[in-house]
Design a protein around this motif. Structure first.
Motif, short mmCIF file in Angstrom:
data_model
loop_
_atom_site.label_atom_id
_atom_site.label_comp_id
_atom_site.label_asym_id
_atom_site.label_seq_id
_atom_site.Cartn_x
_atom_site.Cartn_y
_atom_site.Cartn_z
N PRO A 190 46.04 16.61 29.93
CA PRO A 190 45.38 15.65 29.01
C PRO A 190 46.35 14.99 28.04
O PRO A 190 46.14 13.85 27.64
N ASN A 191 47.42 15.67 27.65
CA ASN A 191 48.32 15.11 26.64
C ASN A 191 49.44 14.29 27.24
O ASN A 191 49.93 13.34 26.62
N ILE A 192 49.92 14.69 28.40
CA ILE A 192 51.07 14.00 28.98
C ILE A 192 50.62 13.02 30.06
O ILE A 192 51.20 11.95 30.21
N GLY A 193 49.60 13.37 30.78
CA GLY A 193 49.12 12.49 31.84
C GLY A 193 49.50 13.04 33.20
O GLY A 193 50.51 13.72 33.36
N GLU A 194 48.65 12.71 34.15
CA GLU A 194 48.78 13.22 35.51
C GLU A 194 50.14 12.90 36.12
O GLU A 194 50.68 13.66 36.91
N ILE A 242 64.58 17.48 21.20
CA ILE A 242 65.56 16.96 22.17
C ILE A 242 64.84 16.48 23.43
O ILE A 242 65.09 15.37 23.92
N ILE A 243 63.92 17.30 23.95
CA ILE A 243 63.23 16.90 25.19
C ILE A 243 62.43 15.61 24.95
O ILE A 243 62.45 14.70 25.78
N THR A 244 61.77 15.52 23.79
CA THR A 244 60.98 14.32 23.49
C THR A 244 61.86 13.08 23.54
O THR A 244 61.52 12.09 24.19
N ASN A 245 63.00 13.14 22.88
CA ASN A 245 63.82 11.93 22.75
C ASN A 245 64.63 11.63 24.00
O ASN A 245 64.95 10.48 24.26
N TYR A 252 58.04 4.04 24.03
CA TYR A 252 58.23 4.98 22.93
C TYR A 252 59.19 4.41 21.89
O TYR A 252 58.89 4.38 20.70
N TRP A 253 60.32 3.93 22.37
CA TRP A 253 61.31 3.40 21.43
C TRP A 253 60.83 2.10 20.80
O TRP A 253 61.12 1.82 19.64
N LYS A 254 60.10 1.32 21.58
CA LYS A 254 59.56 0.08 21.04
C LYS A 254 58.60 0.37 19.89
O LYS A 254 58.59 -0.33 18.87
N HIS A 255 57.79 1.41 20.06
CA HIS A 255 56.85 1.78 19.01
C HIS A 255 57.56 2.26 17.75
O HIS A 255 57.02 2.19 16.66
N PHE A 349 55.57 14.84 23.94
CA PHE A 349 56.10 14.43 25.25
C PHE A 349 55.24 13.31 25.81
O PHE A 349 55.75 12.38 26.44
N GLY A 350 53.94 13.42 25.58
CA GLY A 350 53.02 12.39 26.05
C GLY A 350 53.34 11.04 25.43
O GLY A 350 53.38 10.02 26.12
N PHE A 351 53.63 11.04 24.10
CA PHE A 351 54.03 9.78 23.44
C PHE A 351 55.30 9.25 24.08
O PHE A 351 55.46 8.04 24.27
#
Lengths: 362, 165
Positions: A190-194, A242-245, A252-255, A349-351
């Motif tokens: 649900p948070n990251i997506g299929e 670290i994993i997120t970035n 993500y970076w655009k946001h 991670f989803g973001f």
């Protein structure tokens, strides 16, 4: 009755340690009244130690403090590797000579001293001696290793049981299989997506069980407080950061730097806020876990200590009942905090992997 | 915050990072990957089995429908056959009746004709016999009339007398 037994053990342990502490304080110049003694004891418990002590008492004949437990290796980096057993430190009483340097333990920290073990203090009674880099296998490191081994055995066993039983879990793994599936179906997907969740599954599962098991280990009467240590939660939050970035995509970076759908002025205002948010998110993870577990330990130990403060049947039994209910709640909190850390990591991670198409519909 | 920073143990951080990353890699290889693979495989096999069952159910229903249809058709065919048979029977009976009638008429006609023939033959026969008998009587009569001389003489007289008329 495992729960009752467990609480019984806690009580016995705390009673024994507490009483010995009382005797010790008579020998030293430490605060002598019970309340500040309890406070010191609790704060001491929250910290990491260089040896794995289960309990301590004062020998009546010699008047010396006896510690029951096992010593652990002390590893220092101070112009070369210095390794010695923590038993040599004698809980701060001895000066240890290693490789031509002298070390002394003071309030759980190792300082470099002269041969006499002199520790100099500043105005606010903080030692000013040099602290060598301390890579000791402390109590927390041992607990982490223990948890890691348990996890390896447990989940390797689960994986192997599939092969032996034709895709059906057997043994202890059977209990953990639904939780693995829960992490996948209710946290990751649900948070990251299929589409992207598979890449993060190993981390999320390891994270969830690691925190959960260490939280539970903290509730055992061994006096372990790993997840209530800022270095631990910092390391975990750092990995999430670290994993997120690393997995951050264009959206993500655009946001962060150029928020779409708002006026240019707002974009400029939002950029530093969003950039700060990148740091704040894992920072909040770190503080949340640390604070929750520490607070749980402090509350639980304070309530247990209250029994000795009251010293009458009504107050002490009330504190006992309270401590009992809090420890049950703490079992829940142990799971809840592991869940929250994992869910929020998955959310971040989803973001990060969110793609442009996904964004347009919200 | 000050306390948090002073409490921070770099050694513990180092070990935690090291052990956690190792644990992550080991678990990924030996546990999470096989577990998730197996679970996925199991789920897809369950899904497949469900789909198969659904398909079988559908096929069963269609077969049943076919059966029903065939049964209905067979019934209709039987109905039609029976009806045809019935009409055929009636037709045959009617045909037979007319045929019989015709035959009977023919037989009767033939009988009548033969009766006529017989009658004619009988009449002819009778005629012949009557003539025969008449001749014989006449012969006998003549014989008896002319057996004495006086009579012969009388006859001749008479004939002469007639002739001289």
């Amino acid at each position: 009755m495992p729960k009752g037994f467990y609480l019984f053990l806690i009580t016995i342990l705390l009673f024994s340690v507490n009483s010995s502490y009382a005797k010790e304080s008579e020998n030293e110049n430490a605060p002598t009244d019970l309340k500040s003694e309890i406070k010191a004891y609790i704060l001491h418990h929250l910290e990491d130690t260089h040896d794995f002590n289960l309990l301590s008492y004062t020998d009546d004949t010699s008047g010396e403090k006896v510690y029951v437990g096992m010593p652990l290796p002390v590893i220092l980096w101070d112009e070369g590797l210095k390794i010695f057993s923590s038993s040599k430190l004698k809980h701060g009483k001895n000066v240890v000579e290693a490789g031509g340097n002298y070390y002394k333990s003071y309030h759980g920290k190792i300082y470099k001293t002269d041969a006499q073990g002199t520790i100099e203090y500043d105005d606010s009674h903080h030692p000013t001696n040099v602290k060598p880099l301390d890579f000791s296998i402390t109590k927390n490191v041992v607990s982490i290793l223990f948890t890691a081994i348990i996890m390896l055995l447990l989940f390797k066993g689960l994986a192997d049981s599939y092969n032996k039983n034709g895709m059906i879990a057997k043994g202890v793994g059977r209990f953990f299989e639904p939780i693995v599936l829960y992490v996948r179906d209710e946290i990751a997907i649900p948070n990251i997506g299929e589409k992207h969740y598979k890449r993060f599954m190993s981390y999320l599962l390891t994270l969830f069980f690691f925190i959960w098991f260490l939280n539970l280990l903290g509730l055992t009467p061994l006096g372990i407080n790993v997840t209530g240590n800022i270095a631990i939660t910092f390391a975990l939050a750092l990995i999430t950061f670290i994993i997120t970035n690393i997995s951050g995509k264009k959206t993500y970076w655009k946001h962060i730097f150029w928020m779409p759908g708002v006026p240019v002025l707002m974009k400029i205002v939002l950029a530093p806020i969003e950039l700060l948010g990148v740091i704040i998110k894992p920072f909040s993870l770190m503080i949340r876990l640390y604070a929750n577990i520490s607070a749980g330990h402090i509350v639980l130990m304070s309530l247990i200590s209250l029994m000795f403060v009251f010293r009458n049947w009504l107050g002490s039994s009330l504190s006992f009942a309270l401590a009992f209910s809090i420890s049950i709640i703490e079992i829940l909190v142990a799971l809840l905090q592991a869940y929250i850390f994992t869910v929020l990591s998955a959310l971040y991670f989803g973001f990060a992997v969110e793609e442009h198409d996904d964004h347009d519909d919200h | 915050m000050d306390k948090l920073i002073s409490e921070f143990s770099f050694g513990l951080f180092f070990w935690q990072l090291l052990i956690f990353v190792f644990l992550l890699l080991l678990l990924k290889k030996f546990a999470w990957k096989p577990i998730l693979d197996t679970v996925n495989e199991r789920e897809s096999s369950i899904k497949e089995a469900m789909n198969k069952a659904e398909a079988a159910k559908k096929e069963m229903a269609s077969i049943q429908e076919d059966n029903q249809k065939i049964l209905k058709e067979a019934r209709a065919e039987r109905e039609a056959l029976l009806k045809e048979a019935r009409t055929n029977g009636a037709e045959i009976v009617a045909q037979a009746k007319t045929d019989a009638q015709a035959e009977a008429d023919k037989v009767i006609a033939q009988a009548q004709e033969s009766i006529q023939n017989e009658k004619r033959a009988a009449i002819n026969e009778l005629k012949n016999q009557v003539a025969q008998i008449s001749l014989e009587i006449a012969e006998k009569v003549i014989d008896s009339e002319l057996d004495s001389k006086d009579k012969q003489a009388k006859l001749v007289d008479k004939l002469i007398k007639d002739a001289s008329l």
